[in-house]
Design an enzyme around this catalytic site. Sequence first.
Site, short mmCIF file in Angstrom:
data_model
loop_
_atom_site.label_atom_id
_atom_site.label_comp_id
_atom_site.label_asym_id
_atom_site.label_seq_id
_atom_site.Cartn_x
_atom_site.Cartn_y
_atom_site.Cartn_z
N ASP A 42 -23.47 11.01 -13.77
CA ASP A 42 -24.13 10.53 -14.96
C ASP A 42 -23.61 11.17 -15.81
O ASP A 42 -23.76 12.25 -16.23
CB ASP A 42 -25.51 11.10 -14.50
N ILE A 43 -24.13 10.12 -17.26
CA ILE A 43 -23.51 10.98 -18.94
C ILE A 43 -24.90 11.42 -19.20
O ILE A 43 -25.90 11.23 -19.26
CB ILE A 43 -22.94 10.25 -19.22
N GLU A 85 -26.93 4.69 -17.64
CA GLU A 85 -25.52 5.29 -17.90
C GLU A 85 -24.93 6.09 -16.48
O GLU A 85 -24.11 7.27 -16.05
CB GLU A 85 -25.46 6.38 -19.19
#
Length: 168
Positions: A42-43, A85
């Site tokens: 996950d960004i 994301e």
Amino acid sequence: YKLAVTDALTELYNHRFFQEKMTENFSLCERYGNHFSIIMIDIDHFKKFNDTYGHQSGDCVLKQVANILKKYSRISDIACRYGGEEMSIVLTNTNKEEATITANKICQAVRNNKFILANNEKVNVTISVGVATAGINGEEVQEMIEYADKCLYKAKESGRNQVVAEID
């Protein structure tokens, strides 16, 4: 076929293909005793990033993170855009220790990269990563994904920009 299994923006495999490969790997695991692991990525602070720099820049970051995943994946691995994301990699014939090493290499590569935005500005980006291995962290697809997700959220709660492979 490629259009049906690929995310248009990142050119990673899509969520549906990820689910198919998870099921396939579990079958091979049960039949032949193969190991396999997944990495969930996950960004960090991506919503804030989009709000600050705009969605075009967010798309630039997604593409560049996807390229790092491809670079650090073997031919036998399946790098996917899980949604938004969030990205994932199915690591065939990979045990927990090997998956954690790969996850740390990817986390470090993202941390050390300068990401070029739509306006050519360069920024730093970090990711949080969770790791799970078939048989150890789940006996079925959904159980394994949930474990990797819990590890991912533990990484976020522990300050982000890190890999977590075990939860208490």
